[in-house]
Design a protein around this motif. Structure first.
Motif, PDB file in Angstrom:
ATOM      1  N   SER A 263     -29.480 -66.249  40.955  1.00  0.00           N
ATOM      2  CA  SER A 263     -29.715 -64.812  40.790  1.00  0.00           C
ATOM      3  C   SER A 263     -31.014 -64.554  40.034  1.00  0.00           C
ATOM      4  CB  SER A 263     -28.545 -64.164  40.046  1.00  0.00           C
ATOM      5  OG  SER A 263     -27.334 -64.355  40.761  1.00  0.00           O
ATOM      6  N   PRO A 264     -31.638 -63.408  40.271  1.00  0.00           N
ATOM      7  CA  PRO A 264     -32.959 -63.109  39.691  1.00  0.00           C
ATOM      8  C   PRO A 264     -32.878 -62.592  38.256  1.00  0.00           C
ATOM      9  CG  PRO A 264     -32.280 -61.305  41.104  1.00  0.00           C
ATOM     10  CD  PRO A 264     -31.200 -62.353  41.205  1.00  0.00           C
ATOM     11  N   PHE A 265     -32.391 -63.422  37.350  1.00  0.00           N
ATOM     12  CA  PHE A 265     -32.281 -62.986  35.960  1.00  0.00           C
ATOM     13  C   PHE A 265     -33.640 -62.620  35.363  1.00  0.00           C
ATOM     14  CE2 PHE A 265     -28.429 -65.602  36.536  1.00  0.00           C
ATOM     15  CZ  PHE A 265     -27.477 -64.691  36.112  1.00  0.00           C
ATOM     16  N   ALA A 266     -34.706 -63.235  35.862  1.00  0.00           N
ATOM     17  CA  ALA A 266     -36.040 -62.953  35.327  1.00  0.00           C
ATOM     18  C   ALA A 266     -36.476 -61.513  35.580  1.00  0.00           C
ATOM     19  CB  ALA A 266     -37.058 -63.925  35.929  1.00  0.00           C
ATOM     20  N   LEU A 267     -35.824 -60.829  36.510  1.00  0.00           N
ATOM     21  CA  LEU A 267     -36.177 -59.433  36.809  1.00  0.00           C
ATOM     22  C   LEU A 267     -35.488 -58.444  35.880  1.00  0.00           C
ATOM     23  CD1 LEU A 267     -36.087 -59.368  40.733  1.00  0.00           C
ATOM     24  CD2 LEU A 267     -38.085 -59.486  39.244  1.00  0.00           C
ATOM     25  N   VAL A 268     -34.563 -58.910  35.047  1.00  0.00           N
ATOM     26  CA  VAL A 268     -33.814 -57.987  34.191  1.00  0.00           C
ATOM     27  C   VAL A 268     -34.742 -57.274  33.209  1.00  0.00           C
ATOM     28  CG1 VAL A 268     -32.047 -57.815  32.407  1.00  0.00           C
ATOM     29  CG2 VAL A 268     -31.631 -59.222  34.435  1.00  0.00           C
ATOM     30  N   GLY A 269     -35.619 -58.023  32.537  1.00  0.00           N
ATOM     31  CA  GLY A 269     -36.543 -57.413  31.594  1.00  0.00           C
ATOM     32  C   GLY A 269     -37.445 -56.373  32.232  1.00  0.00           C
ATOM     33  N   PRO A 270     -38.154 -56.700  33.333  1.00  0.00           N
ATOM     34  CA  PRO A 270     -38.956 -55.694  34.020  1.00  0.00           C
ATOM     35  C   PRO A 270     -38.141 -54.491  34.495  1.00  0.00           C
ATOM     36  CG  PRO A 270     -39.604 -57.875  34.730  1.00  0.00           C
ATOM     37  CD  PRO A 270     -38.385 -58.058  33.868  1.00  0.00           C
ATOM     38  N   ALA A 271     -36.904 -54.744  34.944  1.00  0.00           N
ATOM     39  CA  ALA A 271     -36.059 -53.628  35.394  1.00  0.00           C
ATOM     40  C   ALA A 271     -35.738 -52.686  34.244  1.00  0.00           C
ATOM     41  CB  ALA A 271     -34.776 -54.157  36.026  1.00  0.00           C
ATOM     42  N   LEU A 272     -35.410 -53.242  33.080  1.00  0.00           N
ATOM     43  CA  LEU A 272     -35.150 -52.403  31.907  1.00  0.00           C
ATOM     44  C   LEU A 272     -36.376 -51.574  31.547  1.00  0.00           C
ATOM     45  CD1 LEU A 272     -33.173 -54.933  29.680  1.00  0.00           C
ATOM     46  CD2 LEU A 272     -32.277 -52.782  30.602  1.00  0.00           C
ATOM     47  N   SER A 273     -37.551 -52.179  31.644  1.00  0.00           N
ATOM     48  CA  SER A 273     -38.784 -51.455  31.340  1.00  0.00           C
ATOM     49  C   SER A 273     -38.964 -50.278  32.278  1.00  0.00           C
ATOM     50  CB  SER A 273     -39.984 -52.408  31.435  1.00  0.00           C
ATOM     51  OG  SER A 273     -39.914 -53.434  30.464  1.00  0.00           O
ATOM     52  N   HIS A 274     -38.748 -50.492  33.568  1.00  0.00           N
ATOM     53  CA  HIS A 274     -38.874 -49.402  34.541  1.00  0.00           C
ATOM     54  C   HIS A 274     -37.815 -48.331  34.300  1.00  0.00           C
ATOM     55  CE1 HIS A 274     -42.132 -50.601  37.138  1.00  0.00           C
ATOM     56  NE2 HIS A 274     -41.650 -51.817  37.251  1.00  0.00           N
ATOM     57  N   MET A 275     -36.599 -48.744  33.956  1.00  0.00           N
ATOM     58  CA  MET A 275     -35.538 -47.770  33.706  1.00  0.00           C
ATOM     59  C   MET A 275     -35.893 -46.881  32.525  1.00  0.00           C
ATOM     60  SD  MET A 275     -32.258 -50.289  34.373  1.00  0.00           S
ATOM     61  CE  MET A 275     -30.973 -49.111  33.918  1.00  0.00           C
ATOM     62  N   TRP A 276     -36.461 -47.462  31.473  1.00  0.00           N
ATOM     63  CA  TRP A 276     -36.862 -46.662  30.324  1.00  0.00           C
ATOM     64  C   TRP A 276     -38.038 -45.754  30.667  1.00  0.00           C
ATOM     65  CZ3 TRP A 276     -36.377 -51.648  27.055  1.00  0.00           C
ATOM     66  CH2 TRP A 276     -35.070 -51.737  26.557  1.00  0.00           C
ATOM     67  N   ALA A 277     -38.993 -46.282  31.430  1.00  0.00           N
ATOM     68  CA  ALA A 277     -40.199 -45.509  31.741  1.00  0.00           C
ATOM     69  C   ALA A 277     -39.897 -44.328  32.655  1.00  0.00           C
ATOM     70  CB  ALA A 277     -41.244 -46.420  32.386  1.00  0.00           C
TER      71      ALA A 277
ATOM     72  N   TYR B  27     -21.379 -67.680  39.319  1.00  0.00           N
ATOM     73  CA  TYR B  27     -22.025 -66.492  38.764  1.00  0.00           C
ATOM     74  C   TYR B  27     -23.019 -66.849  37.663  1.00  0.00           C
ATOM     75  CZ  TYR B  27     -18.590 -63.709  41.270  1.00  0.00           C
ATOM     76  OH  TYR B  27     -17.834 -63.128  42.264  1.00  0.00           O
ATOM     77  N   LEU B  28     -22.990 -68.112  37.222  1.00  0.00           N
ATOM     78  CA  LEU B  28     -23.868 -68.544  36.137  1.00  0.00           C
ATOM     79  C   LEU B  28     -25.097 -69.294  36.642  1.00  0.00           C
ATOM     80  CD1 LEU B  28     -21.144 -69.834  33.649  1.00  0.00           C
ATOM     81  CD2 LEU B  28     -22.190 -67.563  33.751  1.00  0.00           C
ATOM     82  N   GLU B  29     -25.249 -69.436  37.959  1.00  0.00           N
ATOM     83  CA  GLU B  29     -26.387 -70.173  38.498  1.00  0.00           C
ATOM     84  C   GLU B  29     -27.689 -69.462  38.145  1.00  0.00           C
ATOM     85  OE1 GLU B  29     -26.187 -71.627  42.531  1.00  0.00           O
ATOM     86  OE2 GLU B  29     -23.997 -71.385  42.550  1.00  0.00           O
ATOM     87  N   GLY B  30     -28.569 -70.165  37.487  1.00  0.00           N
ATOM     88  CA  GLY B  30     -29.847 -69.601  37.069  1.00  0.00           C
ATOM     89  C   GLY B  30     -29.828 -69.004  35.679  1.00  0.00           C
ATOM     90  N   LEU B  31     -28.643 -68.850  35.098  1.00  0.00           N
ATOM     91  CA  LEU B  31     -28.552 -68.229  33.782  1.00  0.00           C
ATOM     92  C   LEU B  31     -29.129 -69.135  32.696  1.00  0.00           C
ATOM     93  CD1 LEU B  31     -27.519 -65.812  32.099  1.00  0.00           C
ATOM     94  CD2 LEU B  31     -25.342 -67.033  31.863  1.00  0.00           C
ATOM     95  N   ASP B  32     -28.965 -70.460  32.842  1.00  0.00           N
ATOM     96  CA  ASP B  32     -29.433 -71.385  31.810  1.00  0.00           C
ATOM     97  C   ASP B  32     -30.944 -71.302  31.618  1.00  0.00           C
ATOM     98  OD1 ASP B  32     -26.847 -72.212  31.452  1.00  0.00           O
ATOM     99  OD2 ASP B  32     -27.027 -73.975  32.743  1.00  0.00           O
TER     100      ASP B  32
END
Length: 260
Positions: A150-164, A75-80
């Motif tokens: 996992s696509p951790f890099a998409l978390v920030g953009p996803a949060l932006s869309h959720m707020w918008a 579950y931590l693959e890509g997190l580093d």
């Protein structure tokens, strides 16, 4: 003109009534404000960058690792490689004393420099782990993975869309949009959410689900008592009428709604 009825149903009439309208009355169009929305969004459009224009720490999330030891490492693959500068991240590990390689996972998390906590994994498998994590999470959002890169890099953009757009959940995947099943003519966003959470069978690797903490607590509360956890979560999501953002690296923007 638009007329609100009891604050929940809007009646639309596109023109002024004349005598001919009385002879041939038009049925009103009803809008259900609790409709579940599935919004496919891109990671590289203007709205996806809202997080970058905010303060140093914008929000926080608790990432759930539903298994400890060697089982939890996937579950931590890509997190580093993910180091968001505006999101405070805590890792919640559900472990038991007899997990193999328990110390190795703990050492890895300690060396990462991230904030992390270990919680005793309750009996009941993934369902029980999700329920406990939602109750113990201390941050604004809960991030749930399915294992594998996992696509951790998409978390920030996803949060932006959720707020918008007022979204309460996000489904993130690095695969092409066509591989996500986005072309189905009659989608069911609530059932899709339950599937991505891994409640309807073996989770598909490489997926992330991002939930507001209060939504996670609503969806998972006493979920171990449900005969079918997947159906129960889907029903609860329909009752909330939440907005769900879905993102992949090549998704074209569109909105799908369902009156579940």
């Amino acid at each position: 003109s638009d007329t609100d009825v009891a604050g929940t149903i809007r009646v639309r009439s596109g023109h002024t009534h004349h005598m001919s309208d009385l002879d041939h009355p038009h049925l009103p169009e009803l809008e259900d404000p609790t409709v579940t929305r599935l919004m496919v969004r891109r990671h590289d459009d203007r709205a996806a960058g809202l997080l970058q224009h905010s303060g140093p720490i914008v929000t926080s999330l608790s990432m759930v690792v539903p298994a400890g030891g060697s089982a939890g490492e996937r579950y931590l693959e890509g997190l580093d490689a993910w180091n968001p500068d505006r999101i405070r991240v805590e890792v919640l590990v559900m472990e038991s004393p007899d997990d193999p390689a328990r110390s190795i996972l703990r050492d890895r998390l300690t060396r990462s420099g991230r904030s992390w906590r270990a919680l005793p994994r309750p009996p009941g498998g993934r369902v029980a782990a999700l329920a406990m994590s939602a109750q113990d999470a201390e941050h604004e959002f809960v991030l749930i993975g399915s294992g594998g890169p996992s696509p951790f890099a998409l978390v920030g953009p996803a949060l932006s869309h959720m707020w918008a757009e007022g979204g309460d959940a996000a489904l993130l995947d690095v695969r092409p949009e066509t591989a996500l099943g986005a072309e189905r003519s009659v989608p069911d966003p609530s059932a899709e959410l339950a599937t991505w959470l891994g409640l309807g069978g073996v989770p598909v690797p490489g997926r992330l689900v991002l939930l507001r903490r209060w939504v996670a607590r609503w969806l998972f509360n006493e979920l171990t008592r449900a005969i079918s956890p997947a159906d129960e979560v889907a029903d609860r999501a329909r009752l909330l009428g939440i907005g769900i953002v879905r993102m992949s690296l090549d998704a074209s923007p569109r909105v799908v709604t369902t009156l579940d």
